[in-house]
Design an enzyme around this catalytic site. Structure first.
Site, PDB file in Angstrom:
ATOM      1  N   ASP A 274       7.380   6.233  -1.221  1.00  0.00           N
ATOM      2  CA  ASP A 274       7.454   6.153   0.263  1.00  0.00           C
ATOM      3  C   ASP A 274       8.118   4.804   0.968  1.00  0.00           C
ATOM      4  OD1 ASP A 274       4.804   4.335   1.678  1.00  0.00           O
ATOM      5  OD2 ASP A 274       5.260   4.499  -0.412  1.00  0.00           O
TER       6      ASP A 274
ATOM      7  N   GLY B 244       0.891  -1.099  -0.148  1.00  0.00           N
ATOM      8  CA  GLY B 244      -0.122  -0.011   0.110  1.00  0.00           C
ATOM      9  C   GLY B 244       0.987   1.169   0.159  1.00  0.00           C
ATOM     10  N   THR B 245       0.922   2.028  -1.048  1.00  0.00           N
ATOM     11  CA  THR B 245       2.106   2.775  -1.042  1.00  0.00           C
ATOM     12  C   THR B 245       1.676   4.019  -1.844  1.00  0.00           C
ATOM     13  OG1 THR B 245       4.288   2.805  -1.864  1.00  0.00           O
ATOM     14  CG2 THR B 245       2.483   1.627  -3.528  1.00  0.00           C
ATOM     15  N   THR B 246       2.795   4.720  -2.055  1.00  0.00           N
ATOM     16  CA  THR B 246       2.793   6.006  -3.065  1.00  0.00           C
ATOM     17  C   THR B 246       4.044   6.033  -3.784  1.00  0.00           C
ATOM     18  OG1 THR B 246       1.684   7.225  -0.913  1.00  0.00           O
ATOM     19  CG2 THR B 246       2.140   8.448  -3.325  1.00  0.00           C
TER      20      THR B 246
END
Lengths: 264, 217
Positions: free
Chosen positions: B33, B16-18
């Protein structure tokens, strides 16, 4: 049946009732097709994806939307897009989601169109009555609490995200956020609706405390048009309103006048 | 606000990220991130690096299931270095992106991984490609991905300009990551940034407390 119940809620706006007929045999299908446009036909036919009835007739009317409210010194600025959808069909492309609750108190509606209209009607009545009893204009916090009371009590049945904003003499411009579930919190700036996810970053970086009214209007217009470009359930025109002691000023920004952001 | 389904319906450890990549005048900035989580409830790593070097001037960021992404990247690195040896020249960025796309598309039923590939090559200069979950490949001047990206679409649309300078682009990328990490609970940690130009590669790591702060923090 769950779907059945929802359809009733969705279409029972303003007390108009649609009759439900039981499923008929095949021979009547030809007649049904002609009648379908005049008298919506609700039963198992909708949920079994009958070809004669388009998909969106079985979907609840929703204001998948983008709404925003900002406080400034002396009032509030509120804004919303103007799209109401039933599934993939845009039922109303010029909706007014900024609903007056009292002279200086408005609410921005998102979620199910029926639910929010019903709640707004109830609160308008309750607030009007309260204001007459008090013999003075009601507080924005009172309106917000009335919304919260309804949204929390019926939280299992409702799907409504509301921003309550207005001006009163005691605390000036205020914005209260009443999201799904029935919480209530005051915030200097608040966004809501499906399109709001896309503009959290923009809002966090561009909002500063102590903006003027015109800066708030520009910020709201920019944020809404960015959200409308990215969210399929938001679009149409931007409706803005600014509420202060002096009154309510409404503005509409049409599609071709929206600020343009196209990078790719 | 509205109920929103996150796209992180992955089993096991997920990024789950950017992630993002943006072209500027003369190069690209790629950033991510550093948080890996299990189901949004437990942070299994605070410091993973999601920006993988697949060749000298080509980097790839991964999103989705961490296991799938790592496996695909490993295979892609191998294919790419083999290709580069055969061609006797550094690979093109589009070659790297295509390798990832082939793997994602051919195995779309089993995989749940998306990539942003960015870099610099002699033929086309600075480029950014995105390979989405099903294996689509398109080129864009700037692109964002991962669960945290939803919150910064508005910011990126408003702030990105083509042909910025390197410093402006780096600041833009840092701000975008900080904003996304501030709103998305499955993105966080430090910001990893890589700047790729003709002359070389520069790594920048911005720890959490040095990230830009916004009005409500």
């Amino acid at each position: 049946m769950m779907i059945f119940g929802n359809l009733f809620t969705a279409l029972n706006l303003k007390g108009v009732n649609y009759c439900c007929l039981p499923v008929t045999e095949r021979s009547n299908r030809g007649k049904m097709a002609a009648a379908a446009s005049m008298m919506p036909y609700f039963a198992q036919q909708i949920s079994s994806k009958n070809d004669l009835v388009p998909d969106w007739m079985g979907q609840e009317v929703s204001t998948g939307t983008t709404i925003m409210a900002v406080e400034y010194d002396g009032g509030v600025v509120i804004g919303a897009d103007s799209r109401t959808t039933t599934g993939a069909y845009i039922a109303n492309r010029v909706t007014d989601k900024l609903t007056p609750i009292h002279d200086r108190i408005f609410c921005c509606r998102s979620g199910s169109a029926a639910d929010t209209q019903a709640i707004a009607d109830v609160v308008t009545y309750q607030l009007g009555f309260h204001s007459i009893e008090l013999d003075e204009p009601p507080l924005v916090e009172t309106a917000a609490n009335l919304f919260k009371a309804s949204c929390y009590r019926y939280r299992e049945e409702l799907s409504a995200g509301i921003l309550v904003a207005g001006w009163d003499r005691r605390k000036g411009g205020q914005v209260y956020c009443v999201p799904i579930g029935g919480m209530m919190v005051r915030q200097p700036v608040s966004i809501g609706g499906s399109g709001s996810s896309y503009i959290y970053g923009f809002m966090d970086s561009n909002y500063k405390p102590d903006l003027t009214k015109d800066q708030c209007l520009d910020l709201t217009a920019a944020a809404l048009s960015l959200a409308m470009e990215r969210d399929g359930s938001s679009g149409g025109v931007i409706r803005l309103a600014s509420i202060s002691e002096a009154g309510v000023e409404r503005k509409v920004i049409l599609g071709n006048q929206l600020p343009k952001y196209s990078t790719h | 606000m509205e109920k929103r389904c996150t796209d992180s319906q992955v089993k096991g450890v997920s990024t789950g990220t950017t992630i993002l990549a943006a072209t500027f005048d003369g190069g690209v900035v790629i950033g991510s991130d550093s948080r890996a989580s299990i189901g949004g409830e437990y942070v299994s790593s605070k410091t993973i690096n999601k920006v993988i070097q697949v060749h000298d001037r080509i980097f790839s960021c991964m999103a989705g299931s961490l296991a799938d992404a790592q496996a695909v990247t490993k295979a892609a690195k191998f294919h790419l270095s083999f290709h580069s040896v055969q061609m006797e020249t550094p690979p093109l960025v589009i070659a790297a992106a295509s390798v990832l796309k082939e793997l994602c598309y051919k195995n779309k039923d089993e995989l749940q991984a998306g990539f942003i590939t960015a870099g610099w090559d002699r033929k086309n200069g600075a480029q950014v490609y995105v390979v989405s979950l099903g294996g689509m490949l398109i080129r864009q001047p700037v692109t964002i991905g991962g669960s945290g990206s939803t919150y910064i679409y508005g910011y990126v649309d408003a702030k990105y300009k083509p042909n910025m300078s390197k410093e402006e682009c780096l600041q833009f990328a840092t701000n975008a990551l900080a904003l996304a990490m501030g709103r998305d609970n499955v993105s966080g940690g430090v910001a990893h940034l890589v700047v790729v130009t003709e002359s070389g590669v520069e790594h920048v790591v911005v720890p959490g407390d040095k990230l830009p702060k916004f009005h409500d923090e």
